[in-house]
Design a protein around this motif. Structure first.
Motif, PDB file in Angstrom:
ATOM      1  N   VAL A 171      16.621  -1.349  77.909  1.00  0.00           N
ATOM      2  CA  VAL A 171      17.077  -0.071  77.359  1.00  0.00           C
ATOM      3  C   VAL A 171      16.324   0.123  76.050  1.00  0.00           C
ATOM      4  CG1 VAL A 171      19.032   1.168  76.372  1.00  0.00           C
ATOM      5  CG2 VAL A 171      19.346  -0.207  78.445  1.00  0.00           C
ATOM      6  N   LEU A 172      15.423   1.112  76.018  1.00  0.00           N
ATOM      7  CA  LEU A 172      14.479   1.242  74.920  1.00  0.00           C
ATOM      8  C   LEU A 172      14.594   2.612  74.258  1.00  0.00           C
ATOM      9  CD1 LEU A 172      11.414  -0.234  76.859  1.00  0.00           C
ATOM     10  CD2 LEU A 172      13.048  -1.484  75.421  1.00  0.00           C
ATOM     11  N   PRO A 210      13.523  -3.146  85.653  1.00  0.00           N
ATOM     12  CA  PRO A 210      13.780  -1.713  85.492  1.00  0.00           C
ATOM     13  C   PRO A 210      14.039  -1.374  84.027  1.00  0.00           C
ATOM     14  CG  PRO A 210      15.014  -2.577  87.340  1.00  0.00           C
ATOM     15  CD  PRO A 210      14.430  -3.760  86.634  1.00  0.00           C
ATOM     16  N   MET A 211      13.577  -0.181  83.611  1.00  0.00           N
ATOM     17  CA  MET A 211      13.762   0.191  82.208  1.00  0.00           C
ATOM     18  C   MET A 211      14.037   1.674  82.066  1.00  0.00           C
ATOM     19  SD  MET A 211       9.806  -0.139  80.913  1.00  0.00           S
ATOM     20  CE  MET A 211       9.070  -0.921  82.367  1.00  0.00           C
ATOM     21  N   ILE A 212      14.789   1.999  81.035  1.00  0.00           N
ATOM     22  CA  ILE A 212      14.988   3.389  80.624  1.00  0.00           C
ATOM     23  C   ILE A 212      14.447   3.515  79.212  1.00  0.00           C
ATOM     24  CG2 ILE A 212      17.368   2.955  79.851  1.00  0.00           C
ATOM     25  CD1 ILE A 212      17.977   5.890  80.547  1.00  0.00           C
ATOM     26  N   ILE A 213      13.649   4.561  78.979  1.00  0.00           N
ATOM     27  CA  ILE A 213      13.098   4.845  77.657  1.00  0.00           C
ATOM     28  C   ILE A 213      13.633   6.199  77.214  1.00  0.00           C
ATOM     29  CG2 ILE A 213      11.016   5.121  76.271  1.00  0.00           C
ATOM     30  CD1 ILE A 213       9.494   3.487  78.341  1.00  0.00           C
ATOM     31  N   LYS A 239       6.820  -0.687  89.034  1.00  0.00           N
ATOM     32  CA  LYS A 239       7.998  -0.907  88.198  1.00  0.00           C
ATOM     33  C   LYS A 239       8.867   0.360  88.157  1.00  0.00           C
ATOM     34  CE  LYS A 239       7.054  -4.456  88.230  1.00  0.00           C
ATOM     35  NZ  LYS A 239       7.720  -5.740  88.444  1.00  0.00           N
ATOM     36  N   ASP A 240      10.129   0.150  87.863  1.00  0.00           N
ATOM     37  CA  ASP A 240      11.113   1.239  87.752  1.00  0.00           C
ATOM     38  C   ASP A 240      11.182   1.644  86.290  1.00  0.00           C
ATOM     39  OD1 ASP A 240      13.330   2.874  87.648  1.00  0.00           O
ATOM     40  OD2 ASP A 240      14.737   1.400  88.463  1.00  0.00           O
ATOM     41  N   CYS A 241      10.552   2.783  85.941  1.00  0.00           N
ATOM     42  CA  CYS A 241      10.539   3.249  84.557  1.00  0.00           C
ATOM     43  C   CYS A 241      11.102   4.664  84.505  1.00  0.00           C
ATOM     44  CB  CYS A 241       9.119   3.232  83.986  1.00  0.00           C
ATOM     45  SG  CYS A 241       9.035   3.672  82.239  1.00  0.00           S
ATOM     46  N   ARG A 242      12.271   4.803  83.905  1.00  0.00           N
ATOM     47  CA  ARG A 242      12.906   6.118  83.765  1.00  0.00           C
ATOM     48  C   ARG A 242      12.733   6.596  82.327  1.00  0.00           C
ATOM     49  NH1 ARG A 242      19.370   7.112  84.934  1.00  0.00           N
ATOM     50  NH2 ARG A 242      19.733   8.734  83.359  1.00  0.00           N
ATOM     51  N   LEU A 243      11.955   7.652  82.157  1.00  0.00           N
ATOM     52  CA  LEU A 243      11.710   8.216  80.832  1.00  0.00           C
ATOM     53  C   LEU A 243      12.571   9.453  80.636  1.00  0.00           C
ATOM     54  CD1 LEU A 243      10.252   8.558  78.150  1.00  0.00           C
ATOM     55  CD2 LEU A 243       8.336   9.608  79.402  1.00  0.00           C
ATOM     56  N   GLU A 244      13.439   9.407  79.644  1.00  0.00           N
ATOM     57  CA  GLU A 244      14.271  10.548  79.286  1.00  0.00           C
ATOM     58  C   GLU A 244      13.713  11.143  77.995  1.00  0.00           C
ATOM     59  OE1 GLU A 244      16.610  11.911  81.002  1.00  0.00           O
ATOM     60  OE2 GLU A 244      16.790  10.387  82.585  1.00  0.00           O
ATOM     61  N   GLU A 245      13.072  12.305  78.125  1.00  0.00           N
ATOM     62  CA  GLU A 245      12.475  12.964  76.970  1.00  0.00           C
ATOM     63  C   GLU A 245      13.481  13.925  76.331  1.00  0.00           C
ATOM     64  OE1 GLU A 245       8.670  14.732  77.532  1.00  0.00           O
ATOM     65  OE2 GLU A 245       7.968  13.167  78.916  1.00  0.00           O
TER      66      GLU A 245
END
Length: 288
Positions: A171-172, A210-213, A239-245
């Motif tokens: 969680v980034l 998995p990561m959320i940014i 990879k599982d990368c979910r970017l929430e802008e």
């Protein structure tokens, strides 16, 4: 908020000047030795002082092992407070997580570089896993989290983890991913050869979970374009990368409590909800 504001002012000056600038350590206080509501442990001794980890355990009788989340504070690897994420930790504790805050060495307290901070973060994670049984932690559901420099430490800890101990997720919050540019040039005692080996933007991303940014589109310290590129590279690597802008938001936006009309709530509440949703979707949340 003062450590965040100080970090932003110092690093903004560095960016606007295009090179190294002197940054004062005036006003940087020692880390607290305890945090209200937490069990405090020493996970390491370094640079003549104990490095503490503050663990918040769910209330009520222990049932089955719980997921855990370990947070690293931001502060440009120069300063920062271990309690930066204390509200997020308490909110996650209330949901049934074992949630923890870890101290690590920084330049203004210890005269150290980001290289030492990376080493400390790895030791904090190893300590939490080693004491997982005592803390009633499910070793398959340990999450690493952090903001800015702390996001960098979470990333590097995952990249360096033993294959049998890779965290369940990351969680980034506006993480620093490249330490070869102006964020660290000429400060923190960094040597030119230090940056590439601790820059996730340049490293093999195969070990990542998995990561959320969560990132502001108006981040002037870690431009959103670099995060988009990083997440796209992770996705290409499988990879599982979910970017929430977050449109128009600057660096360090995630702790703002003022309601934002575009979000219908505060950035703090919005990002916390996104994190809870992400972990639930990936089977990391506590049992209902």
């Amino acid at each position: 908020m003062k450590p965040i504001i100080g970090m932003i002012a110092g690093l903004a000056a560095l960016l606007s000047g295009g090179g190294a600038v002197a940054q004062s350590c005036d006003g940087v206080q020692p880390q607290p030795l305890s945090v209200e509501g937490a069990q405090t442990f020493t996970y390491a001794q370094a640079s003549g002082r104990p490095l503490k980890i503050h663990v918040f355990r769910p209330a009520g009788p222990a049932a089955q092992p719980a997921p855990a989340i370990l947070f690293f504070f931001g502060g440009g690897w120069r300063q920062g407070s271990v309690i930066q994420f204390v509200d997020q930790v308490r909110a996650l504790q209330a949901k049934g997580y074992v949630a923890a805050l870890a101290d690590y060495r920084v330049f203004c307290r210890d005269g150290t570089t980001p290289v030492a901070a990376v080493d400390d973060a790895g030791q904090a994670y190893a300590w939490l896993r080693a004491h997982g049984a005592d803390l009633n932690i499910d070793p398959r559901r340990v999450v690493l989290a952090g903001g800015s420099a702390g996001g960098h430490l979470a990333l590097m800890t995952a990249l360096r983890a033993d294959p049998k101990a890779v965290p369940a997720a990351l969680v980034l919050f506006n993480p620093a991913i490249d330490l070869t540019g102006p964020l660290t040039r000429g400060v923190n005692g960094m040597k030119p050869d230090d940056g590439p080996g601790i820059s996730p933007a340049l490293l093999d991303l195969a070990p990542l979970p998995p990561m959320i940014i969560l990132h502001g589109s108006n981040d002037q310290l870690v431009p959103i374009e670099t995060i988009r590129t990083f997440c796209a590279r992770a996705t290409t690597a499988g990879k599982d990368c979910r970017l929430e802008e977050y449109a128009g938001q600057p660096h360090g936006f995630f702790n703002r409590r003022t309601p934002d009309p575009a979000l219908g709530t505060s950035p703090y509440a919005s990002t916390l909800a996104q994190v809870s949703d992400f972990l639930k979707q990936r089977g990391i949340s506590p049992a209902p």
